[in-house]
Design a protein around this motif. Sequence first.
Motif, PDB file in Angstrom:
ATOM      1  N   PHE A  64      -1.657   4.342   1.129  1.00  0.00           N
ATOM      2  CA  PHE A  64      -1.776   2.900   0.941  1.00  0.00           C
ATOM      3  C   PHE A  64      -1.149   2.425  -0.366  1.00  0.00           C
ATOM      4  O   PHE A  64      -0.507   1.374  -0.407  1.00  0.00           O
ATOM      5  CB  PHE A  64      -3.241   2.475   0.960  1.00  0.00           C
ATOM      6  N   PHE A  65      -1.341   3.182  -1.449  1.00  0.00           N
ATOM      7  CA  PHE A  65      -1.056   2.630  -2.772  1.00  0.00           C
ATOM      8  C   PHE A  65       0.103   3.295  -3.514  1.00  0.00           C
ATOM      9  O   PHE A  65       0.575   2.741  -4.505  1.00  0.00           O
ATOM     10  CB  PHE A  65      -2.318   2.678  -3.626  1.00  0.00           C
ATOM     11  N   MET A  66       0.558   4.468  -3.065  1.00  0.00           N
ATOM     12  CA  MET A  66       1.638   5.173  -3.768  1.00  0.00           C
ATOM     13  C   MET A  66       2.906   5.301  -2.932  1.00  0.00           C
ATOM     14  O   MET A  66       3.903   5.843  -3.417  1.00  0.00           O
ATOM     15  CB  MET A  66       1.164   6.553  -4.229  1.00  0.00           C
ATOM     16  N   ASN A  67       2.888   4.860  -1.718  1.00  0.00           N
ATOM     17  CA  ASN A  67       4.104   4.836  -0.914  1.00  0.00           C
ATOM     18  C   ASN A  67       4.797   3.489  -1.089  1.00  0.00           C
ATOM     19  O   ASN A  67       4.104   2.467  -1.193  1.00  0.00           O
ATOM     20  CB  ASN A  67       3.771   5.068   0.569  1.00  0.00           C
ATOM     21  N   PRO A  68       6.147   3.459  -1.134  1.00  0.00           N
ATOM     22  CA  PRO A  68       7.098   4.510  -0.744  1.00  0.00           C
ATOM     23  C   PRO A  68       7.501   5.493  -1.838  1.00  0.00           C
ATOM     24  O   PRO A  68       8.347   6.353  -1.579  1.00  0.00           O
ATOM     25  CB  PRO A  68       8.312   3.699  -0.296  1.00  0.00           C
ATOM     26  N   ASP A  69       6.948   5.402  -3.055  1.00  0.00           N
ATOM     27  CA  ASP A  69       7.297   6.384  -4.087  1.00  0.00           C
ATOM     28  C   ASP A  69       7.057   7.803  -3.588  1.00  0.00           C
ATOM     29  O   ASP A  69       7.849   8.716  -3.845  1.00  0.00           O
ATOM     30  CB  ASP A  69       6.464   6.148  -5.352  1.00  0.00           C
ATOM     31  N   LEU A  70       5.957   8.000  -2.855  1.00  0.00           N
ATOM     32  CA  LEU A  70       5.579   9.320  -2.377  1.00  0.00           C
ATOM     33  C   LEU A  70       6.580   9.856  -1.357  1.00  0.00           C
ATOM     34  O   LEU A  70       7.101  10.974  -1.494  1.00  0.00           O
ATOM     35  CB  LEU A  70       4.173   9.250  -1.779  1.00  0.00           C
ATOM     36  N   SER A  71       6.846   9.101  -0.304  1.00  0.00           N
ATOM     37  CA  SER A  71       7.735   9.586   0.750  1.00  0.00           C
ATOM     38  C   SER A  71       9.143   9.832   0.218  1.00  0.00           C
ATOM     39  O   SER A  71       9.816  10.784   0.629  1.00  0.00           O
ATOM     40  CB  SER A  71       7.769   8.601   1.919  1.00  0.00           C
ATOM     41  N   ARG A  72       9.589   9.001  -0.706  1.00  0.00           N
ATOM     42  CA  ARG A  72      10.928   9.183  -1.260  1.00  0.00           C
ATOM     43  C   ARG A  72      10.998  10.408  -2.155  1.00  0.00           C
ATOM     44  O   ARG A  72      12.029  11.087  -2.213  1.00  0.00           O
ATOM     45  CB  ARG A  72      11.345   7.918  -1.996  1.00  0.00           C
ATOM     46  N   GLU A 299       8.358   1.163   7.475  1.00  0.00           N
ATOM     47  CA  GLU A 299       8.353   2.620   7.339  1.00  0.00           C
ATOM     48  C   GLU A 299       7.022   3.105   6.773  1.00  0.00           C
ATOM     49  O   GLU A 299       6.441   4.079   7.266  1.00  0.00           O
ATOM     50  CB  GLU A 299       9.506   3.070   6.437  1.00  0.00           C
ATOM     51  N   LYS A 300       6.548   2.418   5.750  1.00  0.00           N
ATOM     52  CA  LYS A 300       5.257   2.783   5.158  1.00  0.00           C
ATOM     53  C   LYS A 300       4.144   2.657   6.191  1.00  0.00           C
ATOM     54  O   LYS A 300       3.270   3.539   6.302  1.00  0.00           O
ATOM     55  CB  LYS A 300       4.980   1.883   3.949  1.00  0.00           C
ATOM     56  N   LEU A 301       4.158   1.586   6.977  1.00  0.00           N
ATOM     57  CA  LEU A 301       3.136   1.379   7.994  1.00  0.00           C
ATOM     58  C   LEU A 301       3.181   2.487   9.042  1.00  0.00           C
ATOM     59  O   LEU A 301       2.130   2.901   9.557  1.00  0.00           O
ATOM     60  CB  LEU A 301       3.336   0.017   8.650  1.00  0.00           C
ATOM     61  N   GLY A 302       4.368   2.992   9.352  1.00  0.00           N
ATOM     62  CA  GLY A 302       4.472   4.069  10.332  1.00  0.00           C
ATOM     63  C   GLY A 302       3.710   5.315   9.906  1.00  0.00           C
ATOM     64  O   GLY A 302       3.035   5.955  10.731  1.00  0.00           O
ATOM     65  N   GLN A 338       2.362  -3.548   2.642  1.00  0.00           N
ATOM     66  CA  GLN A 338       3.526  -4.338   2.227  1.00  0.00           C
ATOM     67  C   GLN A 338       3.761  -4.309   0.721  1.00  0.00           C
ATOM     68  O   GLN A 338       4.634  -5.020   0.225  1.00  0.00           O
ATOM     69  CB  GLN A 338       3.339  -5.797   2.659  1.00  0.00           C
ATOM     70  N   THR A 339       3.003  -3.474   0.023  1.00  0.00           N
ATOM     71  CA  THR A 339       2.983  -3.596  -1.441  1.00  0.00           C
ATOM     72  C   THR A 339       2.915  -2.240  -2.115  1.00  0.00           C
ATOM     73  O   THR A 339       2.278  -1.313  -1.619  1.00  0.00           O
ATOM     74  CB  THR A 339       1.777  -4.448  -1.873  1.00  0.00           C
ATOM     75  N   ILE A 340       3.570  -2.144  -3.259  1.00  0.00           N
ATOM     76  CA  ILE A 340       3.334  -1.087  -4.231  1.00  0.00           C
ATOM     77  C   ILE A 340       3.439  -1.746  -5.596  1.00  0.00           C
ATOM     78  O   ILE A 340       4.301  -2.602  -5.822  1.00  0.00           O
ATOM     79  CB  ILE A 340       4.336   0.075  -4.077  1.00  0.00           C
TER      80      ILE A 340
END
Length: 713
Positions: A64-72, A299-302, A338-340
């Motif tokens: 919830f709170f660290m993506n998209p930093d995490l996935s990237r 992408e994050k929601l997926g 929708q947010t980081i």
Amino acid sequence: MSLARRTRLAALLAALSVGTAGMTAWAYGHGTERPQAAPEAVVTPSVTEGSALQVVAHPDDDLFFMNPDLSRSISTGIKVTTVYLTSGESDGRNEAHSPHLQDAAGPADRAAYAEARQNGIRAAYAQMATGDRASAWQRKSVPTAGGGSAEVDVLVARPHVNLVWMELREARSISGDNPESLRGLWDGRTPALGAQLTSGTPVKDWFSYTKDQTVAAIAGVFETYRPTTIRTQDPTPGRAEGGGAFLDHQDHMYGARFVQAAVERYAKTTARPHFSVQNYVSYPNSSLPPTLDPQTAEEKLGYLKTYAWTDHQDWCGSPAGCGDRKTATRPTGAGWSQTIRYSRGDGTSWMTEGVSGRLWAFAALDGRMAYWSRSGPQALWQGPEFLPGDGIDSGAAAVRLWDGRIGVFATRTTLGATPQEYGREIVYAVQNEVDGGFGPWRSLGTPDTVDTSGTSAISGPSVAVDPEGRITVYVRDSSRTLRARAQETPGGDFGAWQALGGAGLQGDPVTATDASGRRHVYAATAGSVLAWVQPAPDAPFGGPVPTGLPQTTGALSVRPEGDGVRLFFRRPGIGTVATSLARAGGPAPEFSPVAEAGGLGGYGAVGIAGDLLAGRAGAGTVGVAATDGPQSWQESQMLYTGAPAGVAEGAGTAVAAALGLDADLHVITTVPAGGAALPGGRTPAPWHRAVQPWTLAQAGRPGTTTAGGQPPR
């Protein structure tokens, strides 16, 4: 910007988009292979290196709170580890919080629900790393430095992706005063917090941790994985208006405080790399504008839908379930998909130029203030060197003082011997002489006078020096208003904290002085921007006054421009950079129509270096763009932490800097026509390490040494 300047800058940006040795403009991990340095390369272009370790309170806080930093980060191939402090067992029912569904869901089973959340997390990480949610994991029990055990999961297809489950009991309430919780353990109201083992875990023996054992266990994980970037939640989110409930889940807040204590302990160990800390906003994002563009948010929601097991297909074969059905009812959270947003380290004023032309850049590493310097456009960067003293939070503000010395300002956290001694304060250090070493940290205290142990939700400082040489420090307090503390004489004592008003301020305030000597201060709210502007030099501030500017994502940047100052900010929901010129005069500043600046897409604050923007591009990498109209970022291949900084030097060069996930300073330089930014007359390089492993013909090969003669880390 003149046509000639625009043409030179456009040509430079075009050259940088090609890069060195065939480097493309897209990030490694986003459709390209990691470039190989050519034998003739002068510098090695920056790529994402190091390792990232996230520590969160519950399964799904990371998604919830660290993506998209995490996935990237995962996509780059660096080591990525996530630590879950609690099992997130909640009420033990893997269904929505709805009384009429509880009978249908069966009896409460906290061990099974916690296992279902684990299954969902493993699926989401497998999808981020391999595209296959069912990709296999190796699960094992390992002893911890706290005397208990943790489950460690390694993704078989991508073993650089690890999950560590500490399996402590959660608070089972967002804000309820439950002593059997991380909060109760931190405050000393429970002597030890017990485990909540999940069904199916390889950890078989129940355990409990004292406060010190909890800190030791987390620090032990740091020692095992040796991260260069530590990501965690916000330890000081503040309270609701009037001193009410915490604005975040108590496990988020107190879990982050345990991480702070573990970081302090880990920083005292030897044989570890340097590391930075990035803090993330959690629940307060609900009331703030979205920061992500639609494609990134989708992408994050997926990944959240994978975690939530929205298709309800039994792909995992676990009796507990394959994901978190509570999240399935609302996988977007309260707008969180929708947010980081960063709670610290989002300021862009951490680099400045001294009177001699020397550049100074500052960043918090290992809980201390590190600095790098470069004596001129033809010189090599040196550093990092460290100021004495620990407890320094992420973020810094650097200014040149009236006599040419450099001052650096930051916030410092004191953990204290008792919970009541926990708090934050504004601190600063000043050079003993021009281009010399720095004196000790001095404290300006905090504008918060009550409940400092419970909140301390102050912003990072913004600093101005008036024509007489007096320093004024601006900060947002825990009540979300603007406060200031000013020197009475140049180099003298500071007066008391002043209340400058405002309400609902977000992020760090920014300040600049126009050509007429009038100071401007701006701070974002959830809906617009507020202004404090002197009607004349040395006159009392007018304000706060509404600016009429549109909603922003909260991170502002500012530069002087003629008889005014120019603001830069991101547009919510799309991430493009917009700008408006503010001119003082009359009871309120006047603003030019909002126009698009360079840089399409991305999120976070942007650094300003003359006519150059530096910021996070849509792919998450650091990029540059001209300030004079909508255009694509010219991207590097490097993810970074915090916000970039920029300086337009007196020599005509413009320098932008960012702190990579490897805890190294990375820079890019533009030059005036006919100039040379690098030693030996070389042409401008793409983003690269400031302290570069220079060679003439063996770039990137074993045996390379840095400018100081030391092997690169």
